[in-house]
Design an enzyme around this catalytic site. Structure first.
Site, PDB file in Angstrom:
ATOM      1  N   SER A 119       0.815  -1.217   0.000  1.00 52.86           N
ATOM      2  CA  SER A 119       0.000   0.000   0.000  1.00 52.86           C
ATOM      3  C   SER A 119       0.850   1.269   0.000  1.00 52.86           C
ATOM      4  O   SER A 119       0.357   2.343  -0.303  1.00 52.86           O
ATOM      5  CB  SER A 119      -0.956   0.016   1.199  1.00 52.86           C
ATOM      6  OG  SER A 119      -0.252   0.276   2.395  1.00 52.86           O
ATOM      7  N   LYS A 131       0.699   4.773   6.761  1.00 50.91           N
ATOM      8  CA  LYS A 131       0.093   5.595   5.702  1.00 50.91           C
ATOM      9  C   LYS A 131       0.644   7.013   5.786  1.00 50.91           C
ATOM     10  O   LYS A 131       1.280   7.391   6.764  1.00 50.91           O
ATOM     11  CB  LYS A 131      -1.439   5.660   5.876  1.00 50.91           C
ATOM     12  CG  LYS A 131      -2.178   4.338   5.667  1.00 50.91           C
ATOM     13  CD  LYS A 131      -2.240   3.915   4.211  1.00 50.91           C
ATOM     14  CE  LYS A 131      -2.869   2.540   4.035  1.00 50.91           C
ATOM     15  NZ  LYS A 131      -2.039   1.428   4.536  1.00 50.91           N
TER      16      LYS A 131
END
Lengths: 428, 152
Positions: free
Chosen positions: B72, B109
């Site tokens: 990701s 993230k």
């Protein structure tokens, strides 16, 4: 009479809240809303509970097998004690405190005294406490409570109140004598540092129920009826500092390594393996504090709770020809001792070794009869300790064996998140 | 294994040697035989070894290691199996790469503070996570370095 320290002092006690349970939560955000408990060595009984587990209530010290159903019913997360994790996080807490305060005494794995003497001028101590609290929360994710006072005994007591009463927001400064009275009056006498349950009962018989009543007792009278130590406590409760900060921990005078077995041991080879492991651990601690041992004991015992068999326990000791910290020398001596006390038949539940009569490596008098430990032996041991620090149990005396039924039960052990490369927490 | 007691007359050459460095870290130490010949010309220029800790870790007690999983964050050069250094002493800023927990899961993230609180993946395959009221969200720390080993 104990001599009070003449200058005005200021101490803080920093104590991690439910330390083991908080450590287990650090890398497990999914457990934030779930009760967490930690079990003792061998998964024997409950030794730590988070706030939610206390509310249920899960009793402290309860044997695991007795509360299994209760734990399941409340979906409590259960952990074996993970000392690699707690030890690392404890070190980090202490080092963080050392960055924040000039003098730190590490009191236990989750508590430290700070000396703030001199800081009270021009500082709001409550603000300073909150600064410590938020720094540790941010940098380590661990909640702490802080008590601030003119003596160590009062700092302990303020810490107790800071934990108990939510309105203090984790930090309580009782340097102000008026504020202190209120807290002392609300604190039961058995919560005072150094007053155990037995002592509290005797005090209560004299109508001393609260910390305030103890503070108002006559120190001379207390000294006569009880001890110098309790008289000192009375002074400390009145804000007269009698105890100073012990920054340097005295080397231990005795090292014990013992464990209850995961499963009962009846076989002598398994017992020899266990004793060899305990000797290695004890010798490692001995070398870490730069000491040598002159005397060594080994003990073995069956369980007192076994209904079927009679209790058997025995111990033996010997004095070494010359003091040593060499695992091999100690191991050989321990095997001799085991031979002396071993008996076939009993189902052994526990064994251990005790190293006594310790002396520092440096101060050792070289005499004709006590040759110094050879440099070769010292270097070999240092190398083994280094290797074992990196990978626990990578080098060991062959007798120890790799794994036996006697080894600890740790059914619910969490990863060594902070000390093993192959057990790091994972993020997606 | 031999368990002979300590000998009084240890004649091993170790006796003359250099004591082992207790910290276990190799230090450059040149033992010159000075009796004849020239001393090493480098001797006066000895410095310590380069220490990756010193380079990468500003706040040792507040730094934790975690392992990245999945792809990701590949756009930010964080790949499956990489080790992330997380410095909890840093104050998270807009656009920092962070470790955070969302509804009980730990994730890596990019943190966006504007126009609203959001965790953004560095891979179009993954949608951004808007942090709405009522969601369980906690910042664990700021990622300060990525260790990507080419050979293991």
């Amino acid at each position: 009479m104990p001599v009070p320290l003449n200058t005005k002092r200021c101490f803080a006690l920093v104590d991690c809240n439910n330390f083991y349970a908080s450590c287990e939560r650090l890398f497990r955000p999914d457990l934030k809303q779930r009760p967490v408990v930690v079990l003792s060595n061998n998964d024997g009984c409950i030794i730590a509970r988070c706030a939610l587990a206390k509310q249920i209530p899960i009793p402290m010290g309860a044997p695991f097998h007795q509360v299994k159903a209760l734990l399941k019913q409340h979906q409590v997360a259960v952990f074996s004690s993970n000392y690699a994790l707690y030890g690392d996080l404890s070190n980090r807490v202490m080092q963080t405190l050392e960055q924040l305060a000039p003098k730190v005494e590490i009191y236990s794995i989750d508590e430290a005294f700070l000396e703030l003497s001199g800081l009270e001028f021009g500082h709001n101590l409550t603000d300073f406490g909150q600064h410590i609290r938020s720094s540790i929360q941010q940098q380590l994710g661990l909640p702490v409570c802080i008590g601030i006072a003119p003596s160590k005994t009062l700092a302990k007591l303020a810490n107790y109140a800071a934990k108990k009463y939510a309105q203090f927001d984790g930090v309580l400064d009782v340097t102000d004598p008026h504020k202190r009275l209120h807290i002392l009056a609300r604190t039961p006498v058995q919560e005072v540092w150094g007053v155990g349950r037995k002592l509290a009962e005797r005090l209560q018989a004299m109508n001393i129920d609260t910390a305030l009543q103890l503070a108002r007792a006559c120190p001379q009278h207390i000294r006569k009826k009880f001890s110098v130590v309790l008289a000192r406590t009375v002074n400390e409760l009145n804000g007269i500092a009698c105890l100073k900060l012990d920054e340097v921990q005295e080397p231990k005078q005795q090292i014990i390594s013992s464990r209850s077995f995961g499963q009962r041991v009846q076989d002598k080879t398994a017992m020899q393996q266990a004793i060899t492991l305990y000797i290695s651990r004890a010798a490692e601690k001995l070398r870490a504090q730069n000491s040598l041992a002159r005397q060594l004991s080994v003990f073995i015992r069956s369980s007192r709770f076994d209904q079927k068999a009679r209790f058997f326990g025995d111990q033996a000791s010997l004095v070494l020809e010359s003091p040593s910290s060499d695992s091999r020398v100690l191991q050989q001596a321990a095997m001799q001792l085991l031979d002396r006390i071993w008996r076939d038949g009993p189902a052994y539940a526990k064994a251990g070794v005790v190293l006594n009569d310790l002396c520092p490596v440096q101060g050792l008098q070289n005499s004709l009869f006590t040759p110094p430990p050879s440099e070769r032996s010292q270097r070999l041991m240092a190398t083994i300790d280094q290797l074992n620090q990196k990978h626990r149990g990578s080098v060991f005396i062959a007798r120890q064996g790799r794994d036996g039924d006697w080894q600890m039960q740790q059914q619910f052990l969490s990863p060594a998140y902070t000390t093993r490369w192959d057990q790091l927490p994972e993020v997606r | 294994m031999s368990t002979e007691p300590a000998l009084r007359h240890d004649t091993s050459p170790d006796m003359l040697g250099v004591p082992a460095d207790p910290a276990g870290r190799a230090l450059p130490m040149y033992l010159n035989t000075v009796a004849a010949g020239f001393p090493s010309p480098a001797q006066d220029y000895l410095e310590g070894c380069l220490d990756l800790h010193e380079l990468l870790i500003k706040h040792p007690t507040a730094t934790f290691f975690v392992r990245a999983r999945g792809d990701s964050m590949r756009g930010a050069a964080i790949f499956d199996g990489d080790i992330l250094l997380v410095d909890r002493a840093l104050q998270a800023q807009h656009q920092d790469i962070v470790i955070a927990s969302v509804n009980g899961d730990m994730t890596v993230k990019r943190l966006l503070l504007r126009p609203q609180l959001m965790l953004q993946a560095a891979n179009p395959k993954y949608p951004s996570i808007e942090i709405a009221d009522g969601m369980e969200f906690e910042l664990f720390g700021v990622v300060s370095s990525v260790i990507h080993q080419l050979k293991r």
